[in-house]
Scaffold this motif. Structure first.
Motif, short mmCIF file in Angstrom:
data_model
loop_
_atom_site.label_atom_id
_atom_site.label_comp_id
_atom_site.label_asym_id
_atom_site.label_seq_id
_atom_site.Cartn_x
_atom_site.Cartn_y
_atom_site.Cartn_z
N SER A 13 -2.70 5.26 9.54
CA SER A 13 -1.70 4.63 8.77
C SER A 13 -1.57 3.30 9.01
O SER A 13 -1.54 2.79 9.99
N TYR A 14 -1.05 2.62 7.92
CA TYR A 14 -0.74 1.13 7.86
C TYR A 14 0.73 0.98 7.26
O TYR A 14 0.60 1.36 6.18
N GLN A 18 3.56 -3.17 9.72
CA GLN A 18 2.34 -3.73 10.24
C GLN A 18 1.78 -4.79 9.16
O GLN A 18 1.30 -5.99 9.85
N ALA A 19 1.86 -4.74 7.89
CA ALA A 19 1.42 -5.60 7.14
C ALA A 19 1.87 -6.80 7.20
O ALA A 19 1.52 -7.80 6.95
#
Length: 134
Positions: A13-14, A18-19
């Motif tokens: 998962s992202y 985090q982005a």
């Protein structure tokens, strides 16, 4: 039946956080609030590079905050047209950051997409991106 039972364990998962942390998204929420957005707003790195980024060594007077304001202003108008949809495209005139030879000082249209969807905690967030991004 749970999602895990139906589809199996999550492989990867992202998150949006985090982005934002790694620079894939550029948080523009502060200026977006001035442009009357009421939810967090971010641009993808590619949309930022095409529509906002500016090389200060160029001779013509441009600045990133002015270019960002143009994007947000037009995105706000586009957002009002999203009735029943979570994505809408809109165009912004901008002087390309790179020298393209002829008429290198002339504005060109670029198409961007505004997407409203759930953030990491299912809260509404807006992402402005190039039309081919998701």
């Amino acid at each position: 039946m749970t999602t895990h039972e139906t589809f199996g364990p999550t492989i990867a998962s992202y998150t949006r956080a985090q982005a934002l942390d790694d620079g894939a998204l550029v948080d523009v929420t502060q200026m977006a609030q001035d442009a009357r957005f009421r939810v967090p707003v971010a641009l993808t790195r590619a949309a930022w590079a095409e529509a906002v980024a500016w090389d200060d060594d160029r001779p013509e007077p441009q600045d990133e905050s002015g270019r960002l304001w143009d994007v947000l202003y037009l995105a706000g108008h586009a957002a009002s047209r999203t009735a029943g949809s979570n994505r809408v495209t809109f165009k912004v005139l901008r002087v390309p950051n790179e020298n393209r030879g002829h008429d290198w000082n002339q504005p060109e249209p670029i198409e961007l997409a505004l997407h409203i969807g759930p953030g990491d905690n299912a809260e509404p967030v807006i992402t402005i991106m190039l039309p081919n991004e998701s």
